[in-house]
Scaffold this motif. Sequence first.
Motif: not given
Length: 413
Positions: A336-361
């Motif tokens: 995230v760090a290199p793009l943190r200040n370049k992205i206006s808004y983030w639309y982030t989601s969990t993925l449809s696999v067991d290895r997906s990062a959680s919403l808390d992460q």
Amino acid sequence: MCKNKFSFSMWIKYLEKLKKKNQINLIDIKHIARKLNLLNLKSFFFTVGGTNGKGTTCAMLEKLLLDSGYQVGLYTSPHLLNFVERVKINGLYVTEMQYVFAFLNIHSAKLNYSLSYFEFITLAALFLFKQYSLDIIILEVGLGGRLDATNIIDSDLSVITNIGIDHTSILGVNRFNIAREKAGIFRKNKISVIGEKDIPDSIYQEAKTTKTILKIINKDWYWEKYNNTWNLIHSKIALYNLPIPKIPLPNAAIALSALFYSDLDINKKKLRHAIAKIQLPGRFQTISCFPHIIVDVAHNAHAALYLSKKIDQMDIQGNIYAIFGVLKDKDISSIVAPLRNKISYWYTSTLSVDRSASLDQLKSNLPIQKTFFFNSISNAWNNLKKILNKKDIVLVFGSFITVSEFISIKQKK
């Protein structure tokens, strides 16, 4: 049901459930490969490792070799949309029926030996290659190098594109250890072309131990970019005023360098035309212009930094939105760090696999005030597209799975 009655889709489901029963090593896979006579294929082998850029380097090698008249097999991973993308014979995907035939033979030969998913499909790829009279076979390393399934092959020339921090739970927490794992593809008296500028000492140590001949960027070969062209200066050849490729220049340069160190006869007339044409799906790929939608499989810090630099080169007139999904074993903050200040808004989601990062992460690593959270890439896109205008940029990244799910959604529409 008997395995010989399995359809292609049934085989894929079966393979995805495979778990390695014993400690990670290459003993079982080597035994099966030897039984099927897969270790003595008469082709010239390239093995391509590194943290990023392996796929584009392999694509460049494949195209230039095909244009020079060679019969070429290519094995890459992971696939983007369809499993059949992993193996190509002379530039074409093999059929599902050919895969089924290969799977049956691997399953019959493995008996009680334990294989992982990647080990099984690597054997299947080699089995498919064996059915053809191939001059060249290109193998993309899946993970690391030393214990990767592709490392059962003694390649004629190896490539390490770069060395970054990724897969730390498996390869090690620092570049010294990660580089040592990647150097596992070195072979005695064979050339290894290195694209990493800041080389950890472990590379030199492993090369000395294995008696590998290193060909290092900015020492044995180098490239330089101008406005609309670039040069490759090599100990065996100098190429000037080359066209700018659609793939990252470092990957194009290391592929060219590897080709010339291989001493294979390369068609230099077709080379210039081919460089300008090569592109790999999911690598800073534009799939819509108004709004400008870009998909990129960047999934670690090194790739995210490259993505950030590409964004800097764009003429930005609207907002930049990110559709972001990532796996839980990644260093999310460094992506995230290199793009943190370049992205206006983030639309982030969990993925449809067991290895997906959680919403808390995701919540703990993204700017809360500028982020919207969803439980699917589809929901993220459906909400974002309501507010887009033609001058906005949408950047879809974080994982092969993120890009794959997004492209599938767009194709269905």
